[in-house]
Design a protein around this motif. Structure first.
Motif, mmCIF file in Angstrom:
data_model
loop_
_atom_site.group_PDB
_atom_site.id
_atom_site.type_symbol
_atom_site.label_atom_id
_atom_site.label_comp_id
_atom_site.label_asym_id
_atom_site.label_seq_id
_atom_site.Cartn_x
_atom_site.Cartn_y
_atom_site.Cartn_z
ATOM 1 N N UNK A 275 -4.530 -1.793 -14.198
ATOM 2 C CA UNK A 275 -3.761 -2.986 -14.562
ATOM 3 C C UNK A 275 -2.378 -2.588 -15.064
ATOM 4 N N UNK A 276 -1.362 -3.289 -14.581
ATOM 5 C CA UNK A 276 -0.003 -3.067 -15.041
ATOM 6 C C UNK A 276 0.724 -1.928 -14.365
ATOM 7 N N UNK A 277 0.154 -1.333 -13.319
ATOM 8 C CA UNK A 277 0.848 -0.257 -12.612
ATOM 9 C C UNK A 277 2.163 -0.753 -12.030
ATOM 10 N N UNK A 278 3.236 0.031 -12.173
ATOM 11 C CA UNK A 278 4.553 -0.319 -11.649
ATOM 12 C C UNK A 278 5.015 0.772 -10.677
ATOM 13 N N UNK A 279 5.629 0.316 -9.589
ATOM 14 C CA UNK A 279 6.112 1.239 -8.561
ATOM 15 C C UNK A 279 7.558 0.907 -8.214
ATOM 16 N N UNK A 333 3.833 -5.969 -7.773
ATOM 17 C CA UNK A 333 4.727 -5.107 -7.008
ATOM 18 C C UNK A 333 4.972 -5.661 -5.606
ATOM 19 N N UNK A 334 6.250 -5.659 -5.194
ATOM 20 C CA UNK A 334 6.655 -5.967 -3.827
ATOM 21 C C UNK A 334 6.029 -7.267 -3.313
ATOM 22 N N UNK A 335 6.246 -8.333 -4.048
ATOM 23 C CA UNK A 335 5.689 -9.635 -3.688
ATOM 24 C C UNK A 335 6.598 -10.377 -2.712
ATOM 25 N N UNK A 350 22.238 -6.659 1.728
ATOM 26 C CA UNK A 350 20.872 -6.522 2.257
ATOM 27 C C UNK A 350 20.081 -7.780 1.919
ATOM 28 N N UNK A 351 19.350 -8.312 2.926
ATOM 29 C CA UNK A 351 18.537 -9.506 2.701
ATOM 30 C C UNK A 351 17.234 -9.103 2.013
ATOM 31 N N UNK A 352 17.020 -9.631 0.818
ATOM 32 C CA UNK A 352 15.831 -9.298 0.037
ATOM 33 C C UNK A 352 14.823 -10.454 0.129
ATOM 34 N N UNK A 353 13.709 -10.165 0.782
ATOM 35 C CA UNK A 353 12.635 -11.166 0.909
ATOM 36 C C UNK A 353 11.447 -10.857 0.006
ATOM 37 N N UNK A 354 11.446 -9.667 -0.560
ATOM 38 C CA UNK A 354 10.381 -9.284 -1.480
ATOM 39 C C UNK A 354 11.002 -8.739 -2.763
ATOM 40 N N UNK A 355 10.172 -8.714 -3.806
ATOM 41 C CA UNK A 355 10.658 -8.203 -5.089
ATOM 42 C C UNK A 355 9.464 -7.930 -5.996
ATOM 43 N N UNK A 356 9.666 -7.028 -6.936
ATOM 44 C CA UNK A 356 8.715 -6.905 -8.030
ATOM 45 C C UNK A 356 8.948 -8.074 -8.984
ATOM 46 N N UNK A 357 7.876 -8.750 -9.356
ATOM 47 C CA UNK A 357 8.025 -9.942 -10.192
ATOM 48 C C UNK A 357 7.069 -9.867 -11.381
ATOM 49 N N UNK A 358 7.402 -10.638 -12.393
ATOM 50 C CA UNK A 358 6.490 -10.870 -13.522
ATOM 51 C C UNK A 358 6.104 -12.344 -13.488
ATOM 52 N N UNK A 401 8.783 -15.185 -14.495
ATOM 53 C CA UNK A 401 9.698 -14.952 -15.619
ATOM 54 C C UNK A 401 10.695 -13.845 -15.347
ATOM 55 N N UNK A 402 10.466 -13.083 -14.249
ATOM 56 C CA UNK A 402 11.401 -12.006 -13.922
ATOM 57 C C UNK A 402 11.227 -11.623 -12.460
ATOM 58 N N UNK A 403 12.309 -11.379 -11.765
ATOM 59 C CA UNK A 403 12.287 -10.827 -10.413
ATOM 60 C C UNK A 403 13.320 -9.708 -10.382
ATOM 61 N N UNK A 404 12.901 -8.500 -10.049
ATOM 62 C CA UNK A 404 13.764 -7.332 -10.249
ATOM 63 C C UNK A 404 14.894 -7.209 -9.243
#
Length: 733
Positions: A275-279, A333-335, A350-358, A401-404
């Motif tokens: 749980x909570x792993x970040x990449x 990760x990478x949602x 660069x077109x960003x369609x995915x992101x790490x989010x909270x 609440x956050x998108x990196x």
């Protein structure tokens, strides 16, 4: 305690009786004269509608609060009930504190009806019982009854494996206070303080408790920080009891519901928590998210009015209201941003369609209603009529609440909303008729109507109504003063829960339960033997898989059954030695089970029902070396079980055998304190590396060979704590 001693009727064994009151696993309590059979005890009249007595032809166990005290050092109720017949407990954190679960006869918590003072406690939508929201509740519980099988009619969702009824503390005659502190492995602390004013002016009593429990958990970062309270005010005279009860909990826990799939880590690093792993963008591990937490607060309000109308009539009316609100937070990760309603954005060309989010997923709900019963008791006739009307209103909603990697203007960004409403009404009538000294006839008829509406993205549009008729019939034959036999039949029906709707188009399930039992009660031997056959239609069995928040996924299995024998005993081997064994042997099968494998629907024949071990054994060996002291060896064996309904080797959980050592000693000083009790508990004394729970999933591989569909399987496990300890001191004033 004196009344408890008299009920047990064990001649010439006063030191032994003292230990029996303190011993944590009273498996013989079915033979005790049930306190609710005394109409003058108004404290327990409120449970006449939902509890079984010795005249009721069902399998049940009563546990008094005194029997749990020496082990009540901060662990959850499922852990404290682990040594009862047919019970298997699990713990996400591994040490029995936080998110813990209980299964009875292979039935999980969503199929076990739980009431507190006769008020439904199961979550109305998920049917689950979240003990983590009520930490240290057992410190304010007077007694617990566990009924196995369908049991008697009760409030709330139907009992498909068992029901657990809790009665909170009764009004005390004398003023008292108590301070309890304990400490143990994994930096576990529990503090609580209790008080009672005793009877004021012979009628009024006020009491309460405050508790705090913290632990780092056995699994990495599976820490808990939990607080709870209990307050009650009571008025009592010869003919009435009015009681207002308010209790609740506030918990924050780091998530440990992912389990562990990596077999290498399971072998060499079994406490690892994913749980909570970040990449990072390249897929490299960079650390753990600190706030991968579950946060929830729940408050319960109950008002009970018990009235003795005449020597033959007593009534109970109770109003209740529960409010709960909280959320859990995840780092993902990478949602895919489109899943959250966030448009793709151009960042640095660069077109960003995915992101790490909270993300945060919230639940805000209210549950309220009333329950009632009237009891007529005269000579050999005991009649109870009652029912309840309850309503649930819940909102499910989420925020990002956050998108990196992308700019979002409206943090916190809402991305879903789901509103649900559920009503549950039931009426029942129960009759016990004593014919002479030998025969007792039992009848119980219940009608239950349930409506459920939901309009969310996960569940879709749900608008269902169910009408259930649940009859129960039985007979008890008293062979003589020591022996009795019983036979019963019960029908139960049950609606799907919220998760079932999310996973498809579920059907309601039905159960026909047959029970046959023998009870033997002698001075130094008490024995219960029970055989059962539970035949299900469309049983919603666990598949072994979990959804994205760790909740089990179920599916209708068509025809299935559970066939078993349960036995438990209390043996007074010596004046200072008690042995309390229990054993359950069962056969649990899905009949003509079909499953999709390798692109085909295959007939697997009769398969074993998931999470249903065929052998469960426990034993409690208690030695009383001196008065006011006891030492107990508690043993538990759980046979192998499958985590799926497919009989696949990779879904098998191995059997395990664990032993706990419990000791307590009470000092009775002449000044300041009424008693000082020192308790110690060493769990898993032989340091077994065992696993009590896990999950199993399958998916179709269509890419390895484009011309074939290959079903791939995977499994995860919840390792339980190795040797650990808890020690506590209770000061009673």
């Amino acid at each position: 305690m004196k009344r408890l001693f008299q009920k047990m009727q064990l001649n010439n064994a006063k030191p032994l009786l003292f230990s029996a009151c303190l011993f944590p696993a009273a498996l013989f309590a079915q033979q005790k004269n049930d306190t609710i059979s005394k109409p003058e005890v108004l404290e327990e009249v409120l449970l006449t509608g939902v509890r079984a007595t010795k005249q009721t032809p069902v399998a049940f166990t009563n546990v008094e609060s005194e029997e749990l005290k020496s082990r009540n050092l901060g662990q959850d109720i499922p852990t404290l009930l682990n040594f009862l017949p047919s019970v298997v407990m699990t713990s996400d954190a591994g040490n029995g504190i936080g998110y813990s679960g209980i299964r009875v006869r292979g039935s999980d918590a969503t199929r076990i009806n739980v009431t507190i003072n006769g008020i439904p406690y199961n979550d109305a939508e998920s049917h689950g019982t979240f003990w983590v929201n009520m930490p240290d509740l057992v410190s304010s519980v007077e007694n617990i009854q566990v009924q196995r099988g369908v049991g008697t009619s009760t409030n709330g969702a139907g009992a498909f494996g068992a029901s657990i009824n809790l009665l909170t503390d009764g009004a005390k005659e004398k003023a008292s206070a108590e301070i309890a502190n304990s400490y143990g492995s994994y930096n576990t602390w529990r503090h609580n303080v209790k008080f009672s004013t005793g009877k004021i002016s012979d009628h009024f009593e006020f009491s309460g408790r405050l508790s705090k429990i913290k632990s780092d958990g056995y699994i990495d970062r599976s820490w808990v920080d939990m607080k709870s309270y209990f307050l009650q005010g009571a008025y009592q005279d010869d003919n009435r009891l009015i009681k207002a009860v308010v209790f609740g909990g506030d918990q924050q826990t780091y998530q440990a519901w992912n389990g562990l799939e990596d077999k290498e880590k399971l072998k060499n690093d079994r406490t690892y928590n994913t749980a909570g792993e970040m990449y990072d963008k390249a897929g490299n591990f960079v650390g753990f998210y600190k706030n991968e937490t579950d946060n929830y607060k729940q408050d319960h309000y109950q008002l009970h009015w018990n009235e003795k109308i005449s020597p033959f009539w007593t009534t109970n009316l109770a109003f209740h209201y529960t409010i709960g609100k909280g959320f859990y937070e995840n780092y993902k990760n990478d949602e895919d941003l489109s899943e959250y309603g966030i448009p793709a954005a151009e960042v640095n060309g660069e077109l960003r369609e995915t992101s790490n989010v909270v993300r945060q997923k919230w639940l805000d709900n209210d549950f309220y209603g009333l329950v009632f019963s009237a009891n007529y008791k005269r000579k050999g006739l005991n009649v109870v009529v009652g029912g309840g009307l309850n309503k649930y209103e819940g909102d499910h909603f989420g925020y990002i609440t956050h998108a990196s990697d992308v700019p979002v203007a409206d943090f916190p960004h809402p991305y879903y909303f789901d509103s649900s409403t559920k009503t549950d009404a039931n009426v029942y009538g129960k009759v016990n008729y004593q014919l002479g000294s030998a025969w007792n006839f039992f009848g119980d008829l219940q009608y239950r109507r349930v409506t459920y509406e939901a309009n969310g993205n996960d569940t879709g549009l749900v608008d269902d109504a169910f009408d259930f008729f649940n009859p129960k019939l039985g007979v008890t034959y008293n062979v003589n003063a020591d022996n009795s036999l019983y036979l019963s039949y019960a029908r139960a029906n049950r609606e799907p829960n919220r998760n079932d709707y999310e996973n498809g188009n579920p059907e309601p399930e039905a159960l026909n339960d047959f029970e046959l039992g023998w009870r033997l009660s002698k001075d130094k031997l008490k024995l219960n033997l029970n055989a059962y056959y539970m035949r299900y239609k469309n049983q919603l069995v666990l598949t072994g898989a979990l959804n994205d928040v760790g909740s089990p996924i179920r599916e209708n299995s068509g025809d299935s059954y559970r066939l078993g024998i349960e036995a438990d005993a209390t043996i007074i081997a010596l004046d200072n030695l008690i042995i309390r064994p229990s054993v359950s042997v069962s056969r649990n099968r899905n009949v003509d089970f079909y499953a999709q494998r390798d692109g085909e629907l295959k007939d697997l024949g009769d398969t074993k029902i998931a999470y249903s071990p065929e052998v469960v054994f426990s034993n409690a060996l208690t030695f009383i070396p001196i008065e006011n002291a006891q030492i107990s060896l508690l043993s538990k064996y759980v046979g192998e079980q499958y985590m799926s309904n497919l009989d696949l080797k990779d879904s098998k959980l191995k059997s395990y055998f664990i032993n706990d050592l419990n000791a307590s000693y009470t000092i009775k000083p002449e000044k300041v304190f009424n008693a000082i009790t020192i308790s110690a508990l060493v769990n898993n004394i032989f340091d077994e590396k065992y696993i009590s729970n896990g999950y199993f999933y399958s998916f179709d591989d269509t890419w390895t060979d484009p011309n074939k569909v290959i079903t791939r399987d995977g499994a995860g496990y919840y390792p339980q704590a190795t040797r650990n300890f808890l020690i506590g001191v209770t000061l009673a004033f």
